[in-house]
Motif scaffolding. Structure first.
Motif, PDB file in Angstrom:
ATOM      1  N   THR A   1     -18.039  29.177 -59.102  1.00 35.70           N
ATOM      2  CA  THR A   1     -17.662  28.878 -57.717  1.00 35.70           C
ATOM      3  C   THR A   1     -17.648  27.387 -57.432  1.00 35.70           C
ATOM      4  O   THR A   1     -17.033  26.953 -56.460  1.00 35.70           O
ATOM      5  N   ASP A   2     -18.315  26.597 -58.261  1.00 34.08           N
ATOM      6  CA  ASP A   2     -18.316  25.147 -58.078  1.00 34.08           C
ATOM      7  C   ASP A   2     -17.157  24.463 -58.782  1.00 34.08           C
ATOM      8  O   ASP A   2     -16.840  23.311 -58.469  1.00 34.08           O
ATOM      9  N   PHE A   3     -16.542  25.133 -59.749  1.00 32.15           N
ATOM     10  CA  PHE A   3     -15.460  24.525 -60.529  1.00 32.15           C
ATOM     11  C   PHE A   3     -14.270  25.478 -60.525  1.00 32.15           C
ATOM     12  O   PHE A   3     -14.097  26.298 -61.422  1.00 32.15           O
ATOM     13  N   THR A   4     -13.469  25.373 -59.475  1.00 33.08           N
ATOM     14  CA  THR A   4     -12.274  26.191 -59.316  1.00 33.08           C
ATOM     15  C   THR A   4     -11.041  25.303 -59.392  1.00 33.08           C
ATOM     16  O   THR A   4     -11.075  24.149 -58.964  1.00 33.08           O
TER      17      THR A   4
ATOM     18  N   HIS B   1     -22.753  15.104 -58.420  1.00 29.35           N
ATOM     19  CA  HIS B   1     -22.386  16.412 -58.959  1.00 29.35           C
ATOM     20  C   HIS B   1     -21.323  17.090 -58.106  1.00 29.35           C
ATOM     21  O   HIS B   1     -20.399  17.732 -58.644  1.00 29.35           O
ATOM     22  N   GLN B   2     -21.399  16.949 -56.796  1.00 34.27           N
ATOM     23  CA  GLN B   2     -20.425  17.606 -55.935  1.00 34.27           C
ATOM     24  C   GLN B   2     -19.057  16.942 -55.987  1.00 34.27           C
ATOM     25  O   GLN B   2     -18.073  17.512 -55.498  1.00 34.27           O
ATOM     26  N   ASP B   3     -18.960  15.745 -56.574  1.00 29.97           N
ATOM     27  CA  ASP B   3     -17.680  15.045 -56.667  1.00 29.97           C
ATOM     28  C   ASP B   3     -16.969  15.283 -57.994  1.00 29.97           C
ATOM     29  O   ASP B   3     -15.815  14.869 -58.147  1.00 29.97           O
ATOM     30  N   VAL B   4     -17.631  15.918 -58.956  1.00 28.67           N
ATOM     31  CA  VAL B   4     -17.031  16.097 -60.287  1.00 28.67           C
ATOM     32  C   VAL B   4     -15.812  16.998 -60.202  1.00 28.67           C
ATOM     33  O   VAL B   4     -14.755  16.717 -60.794  1.00 28.67           O
ATOM     34  N   ARG B   5     -15.903  18.063 -59.454  1.00 30.29           N
ATOM     35  CA  ARG B   5     -14.775  18.990 -59.361  1.00 30.29           C
ATOM     36  C   ARG B   5     -13.559  18.309 -58.747  1.00 30.29           C
ATOM     37  O   ARG B   5     -12.420  18.531 -59.177  1.00 30.29           O
ATOM     38  N   GLY B   6     -13.767  17.437 -57.749  1.00 30.35           N
ATOM     39  CA  GLY B   6     -12.651  16.730 -57.138  1.00 30.35           C
ATOM     40  C   GLY B   6     -11.921  15.814 -58.102  1.00 30.35           C
ATOM     41  O   GLY B   6     -10.725  15.542 -57.929  1.00 30.35           O
ATOM     42  N   VAL B   7     -12.615  15.338 -59.128  1.00 29.92           N
ATOM     43  CA  VAL B   7     -11.977  14.505 -60.152  1.00 29.92           C
ATOM     44  C   VAL B   7     -11.274  15.375 -61.183  1.00 29.92           C
ATOM     45  O   VAL B   7     -10.158  15.071 -61.620  1.00 29.92           O
TER      46      VAL B   7
ATOM     47  N   GLU C   1     -16.846  22.973 -67.875  1.00 27.18           N
ATOM     48  CA  GLU C   1     -16.490  22.637 -66.500  1.00 27.18           C
ATOM     49  C   GLU C   1     -15.010  22.260 -66.394  1.00 27.18           C
ATOM     50  O   GLU C   1     -14.329  22.640 -65.437  1.00 27.18           O
ATOM     51  N   GLY C   2     -14.515  21.486 -67.379  1.00 26.61           N
ATOM     52  CA  GLY C   2     -13.101  21.140 -67.359  1.00 26.61           C
ATOM     53  C   GLY C   2     -12.205  22.352 -67.506  1.00 26.61           C
ATOM     54  O   GLY C   2     -11.198  22.496 -66.800  1.00 26.61           O
ATOM     55  N   ALA C   3     -12.545  23.268 -68.432  1.00 25.63           N
ATOM     56  CA  ALA C   3     -11.748  24.481 -68.597  1.00 25.63           C
ATOM     57  C   ALA C   3     -11.836  25.373 -67.367  1.00 25.63           C
ATOM     58  O   ALA C   3     -10.859  26.042 -67.008  1.00 25.63           O
ATOM     59  N   SER C   4     -13.001  25.402 -66.700  1.00 28.50           N
ATOM     60  CA  SER C   4     -13.141  26.209 -65.495  1.00 28.50           C
ATOM     61  C   SER C   4     -12.237  25.710 -64.373  1.00 28.50           C
ATOM     62  O   SER C   4     -11.819  26.497 -63.516  1.00 28.50           O
ATOM     63  N   CYS C   5     -11.918  24.423 -64.383  1.00 26.08           N
ATOM     64  CA  CYS C   5     -11.001  23.853 -63.391  1.00 26.08           C
ATOM     65  C   CYS C   5      -9.543  23.966 -63.834  1.00 26.08           C
ATOM     66  O   CYS C   5      -8.657  23.402 -63.175  1.00 26.08           O
ATOM     67  N   GLY C   6      -9.274  24.657 -64.932  1.00 27.07           N
ATOM     68  CA  GLY C   6      -7.911  24.906 -65.349  1.00 27.07           C
ATOM     69  C   GLY C   6      -7.310  23.865 -66.254  1.00 27.07           C
ATOM     70  O   GLY C   6      -6.085  23.862 -66.453  1.00 27.07           O
TER      71      GLY C   6
ATOM     72  N   ALA D   1     -10.093  32.166 -64.964  1.00 23.81           N
ATOM     73  CA  ALA D   1     -10.552  33.561 -65.026  1.00 23.81           C
ATOM     74  C   ALA D   1     -11.210  33.868 -66.367  1.00 23.81           C
ATOM     75  O   ALA D   1     -12.202  34.608 -66.429  1.00 23.81           O
ATOM     76  N   ARG D   2     -10.680  33.318 -67.445  1.00 28.73           N
ATOM     77  CA  ARG D   2     -11.260  33.572 -68.763  1.00 28.73           C
ATOM     78  C   ARG D   2     -12.613  32.888 -68.912  1.00 28.73           C
ATOM     79  O   ARG D   2     -13.558  33.455 -69.483  1.00 28.73           O
ATOM     80  N   VAL D   3     -12.740  31.674 -68.402  1.00 25.41           N
ATOM     81  CA  VAL D   3     -14.002  30.948 -68.528  1.00 25.41           C
ATOM     82  C   VAL D   3     -15.092  31.614 -67.700  1.00 25.41           C
ATOM     83  O   VAL D   3     -16.265  31.640 -68.088  1.00 25.41           O
ATOM     84  N   CYS D   4     -14.724  32.183 -66.547  1.00 27.19           N
ATOM     85  CA  CYS D   4     -15.722  32.837 -65.687  1.00 27.19           C
ATOM     86  C   CYS D   4     -16.419  33.981 -66.409  1.00 27.19           C
ATOM     87  O   CYS D   4     -17.593  34.259 -66.151  1.00 27.19           O
TER      88      CYS D   4
END
Length: 526
Positions: free
Chosen positions: A185-188, A265-271, A293-298, A352-355
């Motif tokens: 949920t943190d890395f979408t 930590h909360q800014d990593v997903r935005g990058v 984390e990178g794969a979780s963000c696609g 979806a696969r990483v989740c």
């Protein structure tokens, strides 16, 4: 001597459950709830894989009913930390001491003192070490001493397990593999944050030698020369930042290479969501949560083939390269070509696969099994511990640390004589006696609680509305009942003794009007 006292953990009582067909179901085994102390030098607000692992694991263990506390320090010595750790272990009624990271001096201190006090111990190794340089030799010897009588060891990958078993001369039977995880949920993914007129390569890492920043400095000018639409987005801080600044200045790449510095930590997903490719150039890694984390963000991942990285992601989600500039450039150009041709999977499908691969709840379940296994094991008394140290660690190092263990035990006896354990105040459990406060709180919160939202199916809007109405009605009825009981007590008290309810009988100033009129008491007001 030094034998652990049982009965500190509280098992949940067994009950005979009633089957819907009115058949008695056999009672289940009691679930033992542990009081766990996480110990390491690495924790928030610092950011890293160890810090995130400890925090996320602790949150899931708390949800499962265990009590978890954390100790952090960076200036400890073997005997200096014993009074403090003894106080913490005794007041919090710790049953399992879980230390993290071979680099942490506090972790080794806590393991040593916990064994002296007769507590069960668990250690998680998050890193890989060599065998040739001086620092590795000294660290491996310290790890051998700490692990020789530790109840159980956890590694984050099978490569890390092999490395730890060889370094500390351990029995592989007491070493388990439990990987890291990410909170999906943190890395979408968010494809709208990408620039369609360019290809962005994202790097999020500490800028240190071990992360291969020198390799990154060689990759940037070569790829930017071949691909005019290629941009680099680099987040992180460290002593190797100067290398990237020199490359950017030398080749005039200020508009194509952005150095973001340290990230929260909360800014990593935005990058991460701004990029198409995630690049990892580490020279050694036991697991590498960053690529997950990178794969979780696609993002499509390109990484060096070192340590436990080949175990982390499926082959179609990661491109593995040798830790050289040429190999990494070839791998990146291959991924860039596939990105241009549109052969890459969608960010949503990758997410979806990483989740399904790594979840913190699965990590907590497996760690809980380790705690249950450790709880039934014996902690070595002092005499057998000395034999284990001398036999396992060599004659010289084993004799030295056996002498230190004797001194530590004598110091503990002195502390118990000066300030016995029974005189220490037991820390209050915030969940109340037998968890009554937590149960009452969860009942009031109902389906709105975070734990229930994470563990149960998401209720429909009608169910939420009806439950909130029932909760409001229940609270209103409780207030009315309390008000009626208060009025009834006041009425009974007034009937029993009218003087207690008449203010003129209790306050003598009310019987004399002169004392209530200021003109009668102050002649200046007349």
């Amino acid at each position: 001597m030094g034998q652990r006292t049982r009965g500190m953990s509280e098992p949940v009582p067994t009950t005979n459950h009633r089957h819907p067909d009115r058949l008695n179901v056999p009672p289940q085994d009691p679930i033992i709830k542990q009081n766990i102390c996480m110990v390491s030098d690495f924790f928030y607000p610092n950011m890293g894989g160890v810090e995130s692992h400890i925090y996320q694991l602790s949150q899931c263990l708390i949800e499962k009913g265990h009590k978890v506390m954390y100790n952090q320090s960076t200036a400890t010595t073997c005997f200096h930390s014993l009074p403090l750790l003894r106080c913490v272990f005794t007041r919090e009624r710790i049953t399992v001491v879980h230390a993290h990271s071979s680099f942490s001096s506090m972790a080794h201190d806590a393991l040593f003192h916990a064994k002296t006090m007769g507590l069960n111990t668990v250690f998680t190794d998050h890193s890989l070490f060599g065998f040739a340089d001086v620092s590795s030799v000294l660290t491996n010897k310290l790890l051998t001493v700490s692990m020789c009588d530790t109840n159980h060891i956890v590694c984050v990958s099978y490569t890390s397990k092999e490395n730890t078993v060889l370094r500390a001369a351990l029995d592989p039977q007491i070493v388990s593999v439990i990987p890291n995880a990410v909170d999906p949920t943190d890395f979408t993914p968010d494809p709208s944050q990408r620039h369609n007129d360019r290809i962005t390569i994202v790097v999020v890492s500490r800028l240190v030698y071990r992360k291969g920043i020198d390799l990154l400095g060689g990759i940037i000018p070569k790829l930017c020369l071949k691909h005019p639409d290629l941009h680099f987005l680099i987040g992180g801080e460290g002593p190797k930042r100067i290398v990237l600044e020199e490359v950017r200045e030398k080749y005039q790449l200020h508009d194509r290479v952005r150095l973001l510095g340290a990230l929260e930590h909360q800014d990593v997903r935005g990058v991460l969501v701004q990029g198409h490719i995630f690049l990892n150039t580490s020279l050694t890694e036991a697991f590498c949560m960053a690529i997950v984390e990178g794969a979780s963000c696609g993002l499509q991942v390109v990484s060096t083939r070192v340590g436990g990285i080949p175990e982390v992601l499926p082959e179609d989600l990661i491109t593995l390269c040798e830790p050289t500039v040429r190999s990494l450039c070839d791998g990146l150009e291959n991924v860039i070509a596939r990105q241009r041709s549109g052969c890459m999977g969608s960010p949503a499908s990758i997410h979806a696969r990483v989740c399904d691969l790594y979840t913190w709840r699965n990590v907590a379940d497996r760690t809980e099994k380790v705690y249950d296994r450790v709880a039934g094991q014996e902690v070595l008394p002092l005499d057998r511990r000395l034999v284990r140290l001398t036999a396992h660690c060599g004659h010289v190092a084993g004799s030295i640390f056996a002498f230190v263990a004797v001194l530590d035990f004598l110091f503990l006896l002195i502390l118990r004589w000066l300030f016995p354990d029974h005189l220490m105040d037991v820390a209050m459990d915030t969940t109340g006696p037998k968890g009554l406060w937590r149960r009452g709180f969860d009942e009031r919160k109902g389906s709105h609680s975070k734990s229930s939202m994470l563990t149960q199916h998401k209720p429909s809007g009608y169910q939420i509305s009806s439950h909130s109405k029932q909760t409001d009605r229940r609270q209103t009825d409780r207030r009315q009942t309390d008000r009626r009981q208060t009025d009834r007590r006041q009425t009974d008290r007034r009937q029993a003794d009218p003087r207690q309810t008449d203010p003129r009988q209790t306050d003598p100033r009310q019987t004399d009007p002169r004392q209530t009129d200021p003109r009668q008491t102050d002649p200046r007001l007349c």
